[in-house]
Design a protein around this motif. Structure first.
Motif, PDB file in Angstrom:
ATOM      1  N   ASP A  52       0.825  -1.208   0.000  1.00 13.50           N
ATOM      2  CA  ASP A  52       0.000   0.000   0.000  1.00 13.50           C
ATOM      3  C   ASP A  52       0.859   1.257   0.000  1.00 13.50           C
ATOM      4  O   ASP A  52       0.499   2.268  -0.617  1.00 13.50           O
ATOM      5  N   LEU A  53       1.995   1.209   0.698  1.00 20.95           N
ATOM      6  CA  LEU A  53       2.917   2.356   0.707  1.00 20.95           C
ATOM      7  C   LEU A  53       3.409   2.656  -0.703  1.00 20.95           C
ATOM      8  O   LEU A  53       3.364   3.807  -1.163  1.00 20.95           O
ATOM      9  N   LEU A  54       3.871   1.616  -1.401  1.00 26.73           N
ATOM     10  CA  LEU A  54       4.371   1.830  -2.761  1.00 26.73           C
ATOM     11  C   LEU A  54       3.243   2.255  -3.696  1.00 26.73           C
ATOM     12  O   LEU A  54       3.433   3.097  -4.588  1.00 26.73           O
ATOM     13  N   GLY A  55       2.057   1.674  -3.489  1.00 28.76           N
ATOM     14  CA  GLY A  55       0.919   2.075  -4.308  1.00 28.76           C
ATOM     15  C   GLY A  55       0.569   3.540  -4.104  1.00 28.76           C
ATOM     16  O   GLY A  55       0.286   4.270  -5.073  1.00 28.76           O
ATOM     17  N   LEU A  56       0.584   3.997  -2.844  1.00 32.01           N
ATOM     18  CA  LEU A  56       0.295   5.396  -2.547  1.00 32.01           C
ATOM     19  C   LEU A  56       1.326   6.320  -3.176  1.00 32.01           C
ATOM     20  O   LEU A  56       0.982   7.347  -3.782  1.00 32.01           O
ATOM     21  N   LEU A  57       2.609   5.964  -3.063  1.00 27.35           N
ATOM     22  CA  LEU A  57       3.664   6.790  -3.654  1.00 27.35           C
ATOM     23  C   LEU A  57       3.532   6.857  -5.173  1.00 27.35           C
ATOM     24  O   LEU A  57       3.723   7.924  -5.780  1.00 27.35           O
ATOM     25  N   ASN A  58       3.214   5.739  -5.802  1.00 27.23           N
ATOM     26  CA  ASN A  58       3.034   5.747  -7.259  1.00 27.23           C
ATOM     27  C   ASN A  58       1.854   6.618  -7.668  1.00 27.23           C
ATOM     28  O   ASN A  58       1.908   7.327  -8.673  1.00 27.23           O
ATOM     29  N   GLN A  59       0.766   6.561  -6.899  1.00 26.29           N
ATOM     30  CA  GLN A  59      -0.385   7.392  -7.224  1.00 26.29           C
ATOM     31  C   GLN A  59      -0.074   8.870  -7.015  1.00 26.29           C
ATOM     32  O   GLN A  59      -0.482   9.720  -7.817  1.00 26.29           O
ATOM     33  N   MET A  60       0.648   9.186  -5.968  1.00 28.62           N
ATOM     34  CA  MET A  60       1.016  10.584  -5.727  1.00 28.62           C
ATOM     35  C   MET A  60       1.960  11.095  -6.801  1.00 28.62           C
ATOM     36  O   MET A  60       1.899  12.257  -7.203  1.00 28.62           O
ATOM     37  N   SER A  61       2.827  10.194  -7.300  1.00 29.63           N
ATOM     38  CA  SER A  61       3.722  10.577  -8.393  1.00 29.63           C
ATOM     39  C   SER A  61       2.919  10.911  -9.654  1.00 29.63           C
ATOM     40  O   SER A  61       3.200  11.901 -10.340  1.00 29.63           O
ATOM     41  N   SER A  62       1.922  10.081  -9.951  1.00 33.06           N
ATOM     42  CA  SER A  62       1.063  10.365 -11.103  1.00 33.06           C
ATOM     43  C   SER A  62       0.286  11.666 -10.891  1.00 33.06           C
ATOM     44  O   SER A  62       0.093  12.447 -11.823  1.00 33.06           O
ATOM     45  N   TYR A  63      -0.150  11.901  -9.650  1.00 30.15           N
ATOM     46  CA  TYR A  63      -0.894  13.123  -9.341  1.00 30.15           C
ATOM     47  C   TYR A  63      -0.013  14.359  -9.546  1.00 30.15           C
ATOM     48  O   TYR A  63      -0.501  15.413  -9.998  1.00 30.15           O
ATOM     49  N   LEU A  64       1.274  14.238  -9.227  1.00 24.36           N
ATOM     50  CA  LEU A  64       2.201  15.352  -9.470  1.00 24.36           C
ATOM     51  C   LEU A  64       2.145  15.801 -10.926  1.00 24.36           C
ATOM     52  O   LEU A  64       2.152  17.002 -11.220  1.00 24.36           O
ATOM     53  N   GLY A  65       2.102  14.816 -11.838  1.00 26.85           N
ATOM     54  CA  GLY A  65       2.086  15.140 -13.254  1.00 26.85           C
ATOM     55  C   GLY A  65       0.873  15.936 -13.666  1.00 26.85           C
ATOM     56  O   GLY A  65       0.919  16.692 -14.660  1.00 26.85           O
ATOM     57  N   LEU A  66      -0.234  15.782 -12.923  1.00 28.88           N
ATOM     58  CA  LEU A  66      -1.457  16.516 -13.244  1.00 28.88           C
ATOM     59  C   LEU A  66      -1.511  17.883 -12.564  1.00 28.88           C
ATOM     60  O   LEU A  66      -2.418  18.667 -12.843  1.00 28.88           O
ATOM     61  N   CYS A  67      -0.551  18.149 -11.677  1.00 32.05           N
ATOM     62  CA  CYS A  67      -0.558  19.405 -10.917  1.00 32.05           C
ATOM     63  C   CYS A  67       0.453  20.424 -11.427  1.00 32.05           C
ATOM     64  O   CYS A  67       0.694  21.432 -10.770  1.00 32.05           O
ATOM     65  N   THR A  68       1.044  20.149 -12.577  1.00 33.67           N
ATOM     66  CA  THR A  68       2.091  21.044 -13.086  1.00 33.67           C
ATOM     67  C   THR A  68       1.592  22.476 -13.237  1.00 33.67           C
ATOM     68  O   THR A  68       2.341  23.437 -12.990  1.00 33.67           O
ATOM     69  N   ASN A  69       0.332  22.632 -13.633  1.00 35.74           N
ATOM     70  CA  ASN A  69      -0.229  23.972 -13.826  1.00 35.74           C
ATOM     71  C   ASN A  69      -0.847  24.536 -12.553  1.00 35.74           C
ATOM     72  O   ASN A  69      -1.500  25.587 -12.587  1.00 35.74           O
ATOM     73  N   ASN A  70      -0.670  23.829 -11.458  1.00 34.94           N
ATOM     74  CA  ASN A  70      -1.175  24.298 -10.173  1.00 34.94           C
ATOM     75  C   ASN A  70      -0.021  24.243  -9.169  1.00 34.94           C
ATOM     76  O   ASN A  70       0.115  23.276  -8.411  1.00 34.94           O
ATOM     77  N   PRO A  71       0.847  25.259  -9.167  1.00 38.02           N
ATOM     78  CA  PRO A  71       2.067  25.224  -8.353  1.00 38.02           C
ATOM     79  C   PRO A  71       1.819  24.926  -6.878  1.00 38.02           C
ATOM     80  O   PRO A  71       2.608  24.213  -6.248  1.00 38.02           O
ATOM     81  N   GLU A  72       0.736  25.437  -6.333  1.00 38.73           N
ATOM     82  CA  GLU A  72       0.474  25.207  -4.907  1.00 38.73           C
ATOM     83  C   GLU A  72       0.210  23.727  -4.623  1.00 38.73           C
ATOM     84  O   GLU A  72       0.772  23.155  -3.685  1.00 38.73           O
ATOM     85  N   ALA A  73      -0.646  23.105  -5.464  1.00 35.75           N
ATOM     86  CA  ALA A  73      -0.945  21.680  -5.285  1.00 35.75           C
ATOM     87  C   ALA A  73       0.293  20.828  -5.558  1.00 35.75           C
ATOM     88  O   ALA A  73       0.539  19.814  -4.882  1.00 35.75           O
ATOM     89  N   PHE A  74       1.096  21.237  -6.549  1.00 33.89           N
ATOM     90  CA  PHE A  74       2.307  20.498  -6.899  1.00 33.89           C
ATOM     91  C   PHE A  74       3.278  20.498  -5.726  1.00 33.89           C
ATOM     92  O   PHE A  74       3.787  19.452  -5.312  1.00 33.89           O
ATOM     93  N   ARG A  75       3.510  21.695  -5.166  1.00 36.42           N
ATOM     94  CA  ARG A  75       4.477  21.808  -4.070  1.00 36.42           C
ATOM     95  C   ARG A  75       3.994  21.037  -2.837  1.00 36.42           C
ATOM     96  O   ARG A  75       4.784  20.379  -2.162  1.00 36.42           O
TER      97      ARG A  75
END
Length: 380
Positions: free
Chosen positions: A219-242
């Motif tokens: 579950d830890l690795l799954g969560l990290l992978n999902q958060m990594s994918s989420y980072l890619g969708l937050c590029t245009n939202n600097p606050e959410a990305f950071r």
């Protein structure tokens, strides 16, 4: 699978029984000359006689003819490691042809077909053209479809489904990937607590601990992978990305992911650096790259899945449950070089080439790359 060994098997089994060729011929209903020709390989028994021969020797027809449709787990591991090394030092098409030949020979050995698909996916980047890469991805997808639809191993079928979806995404077929995966995620109820409770009721607490550690780890690795994918969708939202990056770092520090599974951490750091550069935030990009380089040049080699002081039951679980054990999907030397090249040869970081911090990071990686195989190791 090996060669058909019908002649040798008949002769060996006959000698084990202590009977003559005449006695065997009489039982089967053929001539002594026929049995003699079978044992010398001059001819083969009629197909209709095979069940009688197998029954007489009390073996299966597969055993009689020397047919073995599956590789053992150790044989699969040996094939995977040998082939992964071959991809780094032999022509791609030559190694690919060996993969195709082995897949045909063991077409009903689904764990092997999955690993051959994994080899194809992990090494298709060696292709010289996108067309060649797509061809290999399609070949891998066909094998994965077979594993997913025909294997009776539920866990293996799920792994095949995920890798097949990855192939579809890589082939720019998002609709097919969504059809395969289903568009909306279903509610998740982990089974590990129930399994652990059952082992406790059977007075086997050690098994319960192992199950829960494995569940937390996955579950830890799954969560990290999902958060990594989420980072890619937050590029245009600097606050959410950071904020996502901040939480990833906290999670990684708490569970010591840099040591526990450095491959995941390195991938996230690299993606985060890309994102910060897209936001014209070179300072934060360099912060992410410093974490990358610190991990990459640390004591993480040879790269392989393992536990730690907290996940102290994980090593045996990994070796037992994973078809390849804790070994990485590619040759260690190739992985090590890719880790270095991902920064030093990456065109995405051209804008940083004159930055003193980036130059220092490059220099550290280059020294690390030239430090020899004693840090990286190779698979034998």
């Amino acid at each position: 699978m090996g060669k058909i060994t019908l002649a040798r098997t008949i002769a060996e089994k006959r000698h084990e029984r202590g009977i003559t060729q005449e006695q065997l011929a009489e039982f089967i209903g053929v001539t002594k000359a026929s049995v003699s020709k079978w044992e010398t390989g001059q001819s083969l028994p009629d197909l209709a006689l095979l069940p009688g021969l197998a029954a007489y020797f009390n073996i299966s027809i597969d055993e009689l003819i020397g047919f073995r449709p599956d590789m053992t787990r150790e044989e699969i591991r040996h094939f995977y490691r040998k082939t992964a090394r071959a991809f780094t030092c032999r022509p791609l098409e030559e190694v690919m042809e060996e993969c195709r030949k082995t897949a045909k020979e063991y077409y009903s050995c689904f764990p092997l077909l999955f690993q051959i698909s994994s080899l194809m996916v992990n090494h298709c980047s060696l292709c010289k053209t996108p067309e060649e890469q797509n061809l290999i991805l399609r070949e891998a997808k066909e094998l994965l479809t077979r594993v997913r639809t025909e294997s009776r191993d539920v866990s293996l079928a799920k792994q095949a489904l995920s890798l097949e979806a990855y192939c579809l995404i890589a082939l720019c077929q998002p609709n097919e990937a969504l059809d395969l995966l289903a568009d909306e995620p279903s509610p998740y109820l982990p089974s590990e607590p129930l399994i652990a409770s059952a082992w406790q009721m059977k007075d086997q607490p050690e098994r319960a601990v192992t199950v829960l550690q494995a569940g937390i780890y996955q579950d830890l690795l799954g969560l990290l992978n999902q958060m990594s994918s989420y980072l890619g969708l937050c590029t245009n939202n600097p606050e959410a990305f950071r904020e996502t990056w901040r939480r990833i770092c906290i999670l990684a520090d708490v569970f010591q992911v840099q040591q526990l599974n450095p491959g995941v951490f390195l991938s996230i750091c690299l993606g985060c650096a890309y994102g910060f550069l897209a936001q014209n935030d070179s300072t934060s990009a360099l912060d992410a790259l410093e974490k990358y380089v610190h991990c990459a040049c640390g004591n993480i080699y040879p790269l392989q899945l393992h536990g730690d002081r907290y996940f102290d039951r994980l090593d045996n679980w990994l070796d037992d449950r994973l078809e390849l054990g804790a070994a990485p999907p590619r040759n260690h030397a190739a992985i090590r070089q890719d880790i270095v090249n991902s920064v030093t040869e990456n065109p995405a970081f051209l804008s940083l080439k004159d930055n003193p911090r980036f130059c220092a990071l490059n220099l550290k990686l280059e020294k690390f790359a030239g430090s020899g195989s004693h840090q990286g190791g190779t698979t034998t």
